[in-house]
Scaffold this motif. Structure first.
Motif, PDB file in Angstrom:
ATOM      1  N   ASN A  73     -51.141  64.853  22.573  1.00 33.00           N
ATOM      2  CA  ASN A  73     -50.341  63.762  23.138  1.00 33.00           C
ATOM      3  C   ASN A  73     -49.009  64.287  23.667  1.00 33.00           C
ATOM      4  N   ASP A  74     -48.454  63.580  24.643  1.00 36.38           N
ATOM      5  CA  ASP A  74     -47.111  63.880  25.119  1.00 36.38           C
ATOM      6  C   ASP A  74     -46.117  63.450  24.027  1.00 36.38           C
ATOM      7  N   SER A  75     -45.174  64.346  23.665  1.00 38.07           N
ATOM      8  CA  SER A  75     -44.269  64.050  22.545  1.00 38.07           C
ATOM      9  C   SER A  75     -43.292  62.912  22.831  1.00 38.07           C
ATOM     10  N   LYS A  76     -42.935  62.701  24.110  1.00 41.13           N
ATOM     11  CA  LYS A  76     -41.928  61.665  24.415  1.00 41.13           C
ATOM     12  C   LYS A  76     -42.560  60.275  24.440  1.00 41.13           C
ATOM     13  N   THR A  77     -43.719  60.159  25.124  1.00 41.46           N
ATOM     14  CA  THR A  77     -44.315  58.833  25.333  1.00 41.46           C
ATOM     15  C   THR A  77     -45.441  58.540  24.336  1.00 41.46           C
ATOM     16  N   GLY A  78     -46.014  59.580  23.746  1.00 41.36           N
ATOM     17  CA  GLY A  78     -47.168  59.398  22.862  1.00 41.36           C
ATOM     18  C   GLY A  78     -48.479  59.318  23.630  1.00 41.36           C
ATOM     19  N   GLU A  79     -48.392  59.371  24.964  1.00 42.12           N
ATOM     20  CA  GLU A  79     -49.595  59.244  25.792  1.00 42.12           C
ATOM     21  C   GLU A  79     -50.616  60.341  25.456  1.00 42.12           C
ATOM     22  N   PRO A  80     -51.890  59.951  25.162  1.00 43.53           N
ATOM     23  CA  PRO A  80     -52.895  61.008  24.923  1.00 43.53           C
ATOM     24  C   PRO A  80     -53.246  61.691  26.247  1.00 43.53           C
ATOM     25  N   ILE A  81     -53.123  63.014  26.292  1.00 46.96           N
ATOM     26  CA  ILE A  81     -53.353  63.687  27.570  1.00 46.96           C
ATOM     27  C   ILE A  81     -54.604  64.564  27.563  1.00 46.96           C
ATOM     28  N   ALA A  82     -55.087  64.926  26.382  1.00 48.08           N
ATOM     29  CA  ALA A  82     -56.303  65.753  26.368  1.00 48.08           C
ATOM     30  C   ALA A  82     -57.099  65.553  25.082  1.00 48.08           C
ATOM     31  N   LEU A  83     -58.412  65.681  25.222  1.00 47.43           N
ATOM     32  CA  LEU A  83     -59.325  65.673  24.076  1.00 47.43           C
ATOM     33  C   LEU A  83     -60.114  66.977  24.148  1.00 47.43           C
ATOM     34  N   LEU A  84     -59.983  67.785  23.107  1.00 48.09           N
ATOM     35  CA  LEU A  84     -60.624  69.116  23.138  1.00 48.09           C
ATOM     36  C   LEU A  84     -61.674  69.224  22.049  1.00 48.09           C
ATOM     37  N   ASN A  85     -62.720  70.000  22.320  1.00 50.26           N
ATOM     38  CA  ASN A  85     -63.718  70.306  21.294  1.00 50.26           C
ATOM     39  C   ASN A  85     -63.011  71.064  20.156  1.00 50.26           C
ATOM     40  N   GLY A  86     -63.005  70.461  18.970  1.00 52.07           N
ATOM     41  CA  GLY A  86     -62.221  70.999  17.854  1.00 52.07           C
ATOM     42  C   GLY A  86     -62.829  72.252  17.247  1.00 52.07           C
ATOM     43  N   ALA A  87     -64.149  72.397  17.313  1.00 46.66           N
ATOM     44  CA  ALA A  87     -64.783  73.583  16.726  1.00 46.66           C
ATOM     45  C   ALA A  87     -64.430  74.818  17.556  1.00 46.66           C
ATOM     46  N   ALA A  88     -64.500  74.667  18.896  1.00 46.11           N
ATOM     47  CA  ALA A  88     -64.175  75.804  19.770  1.00 46.11           C
ATOM     48  C   ALA A  88     -62.694  76.146  19.649  1.00 46.11           C
ATOM     49  N   LEU A  89     -61.854  75.120  19.640  1.00 45.40           N
ATOM     50  CA  LEU A  89     -60.410  75.344  19.490  1.00 45.40           C
ATOM     51  C   LEU A  89     -60.120  76.085  18.176  1.00 45.40           C
ATOM     52  N   THR A  90     -60.761  75.628  17.086  1.00 48.28           N
ATOM     53  CA  THR A  90     -60.537  76.236  15.764  1.00 48.28           C
ATOM     54  C   THR A  90     -60.949  77.714  15.770  1.00 48.28           C
ATOM     55  N   ALA A  91     -62.117  77.986  16.350  1.00 46.04           N
ATOM     56  CA  ALA A  91     -62.606  79.372  16.339  1.00 46.04           C
ATOM     57  C   ALA A  91     -61.655  80.284  17.112  1.00 46.04           C
ATOM     58  N   VAL A  92     -61.174  79.782  18.255  1.00 43.25           N
ATOM     59  CA  VAL A  92     -60.300  80.598  19.097  1.00 43.25           C
ATOM     60  C   VAL A  92     -58.950  80.814  18.402  1.00 43.25           C
ATOM     61  N   ARG A  93     -58.354  79.726  17.904  1.00 44.22           N
ATOM     62  CA  ARG A  93     -57.014  79.908  17.293  1.00 44.22           C
ATOM     63  C   ARG A  93     -57.099  80.705  15.990  1.00 44.22           C
ATOM     64  N   THR A  94     -58.214  80.553  15.237  1.00 43.37           N
ATOM     65  CA  THR A  94     -58.333  81.303  13.978  1.00 43.37           C
ATOM     66  C   THR A  94     -58.562  82.789  14.273  1.00 43.37           C
ATOM     67  N   GLY A  95     -59.287  83.082  15.360  1.00 43.80           N
ATOM     68  CA  GLY A  95     -59.451  84.477  15.788  1.00 43.80           C
ATOM     69  C   GLY A  95     -58.084  85.105  16.044  1.00 43.80           C
ATOM     70  N   ALA A  96     -57.215  84.357  16.731  1.00 40.43           N
ATOM     71  CA  ALA A  96     -55.889  84.899  17.060  1.00 40.43           C
ATOM     72  C   ALA A  96     -54.988  84.976  15.828  1.00 40.43           C
ATOM     73  N   VAL A  97     -55.157  84.056  14.886  1.00 41.09           N
ATOM     74  CA  VAL A  97     -54.351  84.109  13.653  1.00 41.09           C
ATOM     75  C   VAL A  97     -54.760  85.358  12.851  1.00 41.09           C
ATOM     76  N   GLY A  98     -56.071  85.589  12.717  1.00 41.68           N
ATOM     77  CA  GLY A  98     -56.560  86.786  12.006  1.00 41.68           C
ATOM     78  C   GLY A  98     -56.038  88.053  12.674  1.00 41.68           C
ATOM     79  N   ALA A  99     -56.065  88.057  14.022  1.00 42.79           N
ATOM     80  CA  ALA A  99     -55.616  89.250  14.757  1.00 42.79           C
ATOM     81  C   ALA A  99     -54.109  89.461  14.586  1.00 42.79           C
ATOM     82  N   SER A 100     -53.346  88.382  14.434  1.00 40.95           N
ATOM     83  CA  SER A 100     -51.904  88.541  14.167  1.00 40.95           C
ATOM     84  C   SER A 100     -51.735  89.236  12.822  1.00 40.95           C
ATOM     85  N   GLY A 101     -52.579  88.856  11.847  1.00 43.79           N
ATOM     86  CA  GLY A 101     -52.542  89.529  10.543  1.00 43.79           C
ATOM     87  C   GLY A 101     -52.816  91.016  10.703  1.00 43.79           C
TER      88      GLY A 101
END
Ligand SMILES: NC(=O)c1ccc[n+]([C@@H]2O[C@H](COP(=O)([O-])OP(=O)(O)OC[C@H]3O[C@@H](n4cnc5c(N)ncnc54)[C@H](O)[C@@H]3O)[C@@H](O)[C@H]2O)c1
Length: 319
Positions: free
Chosen positions: A86-114
């Motif tokens: 959502n947009d932080s100022k208005t609260g307007e929802p701007i995107a709906l993303l597949n949560g499983a794909a998002l999780t896998a990608v961000r967790t890959g990058a978190v592990g790699a930061s480690g």
């Protein structure tokens, strides 16, 4: 509202750009420029439902994820989810993303930061225990931070292990993928060992000589009754680096060693301290434990949304 499905997310991201988004998240965390209510865990039979909201300056977002480790037995992924940005100022929802794909990608990058902040720069041999979707993205992102030559893989499920090794070899043709028959041989052959399993008991033998000199990345254990790393590790490390402070009581890989007196509370430190100050842990043996947090999801969703708009990817809908 823009919808991004699993394939669109898979084809859109660049590992280096997601790593930058995760480092921005660690810096925002360090500067405390966010609001993140405690994530809600609800349990029903085999399912854990996580509700994960977070506010940052530009955007806020909520990820809703269900985890059922028993799905593996029927050939389905253990994680399903969706993320609303959502947009932080208005609260307007701007995107709906597949949560499983998002999780896998961000967790890959978190592990790699480690890996980037706690392992030797020369690490060429990576071990992955647990050949689910997280294991796959962990392997891909590890290659973005280290000069990886070989990836050793192991899973109790031999069929899954063989499929995983073949798909990973196709994705990373320049790296040698080696299937191992035990976690012990995998640890012997690897400089960095990433555990991405659904295990409740340690997945590695409790032998300090086997563990000495290696970097361990814990991705799996997210409940106090789940463990991946053995007690012996805690006699070798100076600190446990965590992605979020609540890892200390959410994950059995920290909660149990604390309870047994193998680890002191002061040894549990946020890795954001290293990222924000660009300092690196040079201990002989190291351990980074991730349980994830919504701040990562918001920063990576924001990155994916902006890239998708620029490249005209995704489907716009009126809600
Ligand atoms: N840290 C985070 O931010 C984060 C994010 C998402 C998922 N996770 C967690 O990561 C873990 C893996 O997720 P996934 O989606 O890939 O799950 P998955 O169920 O698809 O894969 C887990 C794999 O672990 C294997 N396994 C279980 N016990 C094992 C053992 N003792 N030795 C070897 N292999 C073993 C299973 O056979 C399975 O193939 C889960 O616990 C999940 O909840 C963490």
């Amino acid at each position: 509202m823009l919808i991004l499905n699993q394939n669109q997310i898979k084809n859109l991201f660049s590992s280096h750009e997601v790593l930058e988004a995760i480092e921005r998240a660690f810096k925002i965390f360090h500067e405390n420029k966010f609001e993140m209510p405690d994530r809600m865990h609800a349990h029903h039979e085999d399912i854990t439902l996580l509700l994960m909201p977070c506010f940052t300056e530009g955007f806020f977002g909520t990820k809703l994820v269900s985890v059922n480790p028993k799905n593996t037995a029927i050939g389905k992924p253990s994680i399903y989810g969706s993320m609303i940005l959502n947009d932080s100022k208005t609260g307007e929802p701007i995107a709906l993303l597949n949560g499983a794909a998002l999780t896998a990608v961000r967790t890959g990058a978190v592990g790699a930061s480690g890996i980037k902040y706690t392992s030797k720069e020369s690490a060429q041999n990576i071990g992955i225990i647990g050949t689910g979707i997280q294991g796959f993205t962990q392997a891909i992102f590890a290659c973005a931070v280290r000069p990886v030559k070989k990836i050793h893989v192991f899973d109790l499920n031999e069929e899954k292990l063989a499929e995983f090794a073949a798909s990973l070899q196709e994705k990373l043709p320049e790296v040698e993928i080696c299937s191992q028959t035990s976690s012990e041989t995998l640890v012997k052959e690897s400089d960095v060992i990433i555990c991405a399993t659904s295990a409740n008991e340690p997945v590695i033998p409790d032998d300090p000589e086997l563990l000495r000199g290696k970097c361990f990345i814990g991705i799996g254990s997210y409940k106090p009754n789940m463990r991946e790393l053995p007690d012996a590790l805690f006699s070798l490390i100076e600190n446990v680096w965590v992605d979020t402070p609540f890892a200390a009581f959410e994950s059995g890989d920290i909660a149990k060693p604390l309870e047994k007196g193998l680890l002191g509370e002061k040894q549990v430190k946020p890795i954001s301290n290293l990222v924000a100050n660009e300092t690196y842990d040079s201990s002989e043996t190291s351990f980074f434990k991730s349980v994830g947090m919504a701040l990562f999801d918001v920063l990576v969703a924001e990155y994916l949304y902006q890239k998708a708009i620029k490249e005209n990817i995704g489907t716009q809908i009126d809600l």
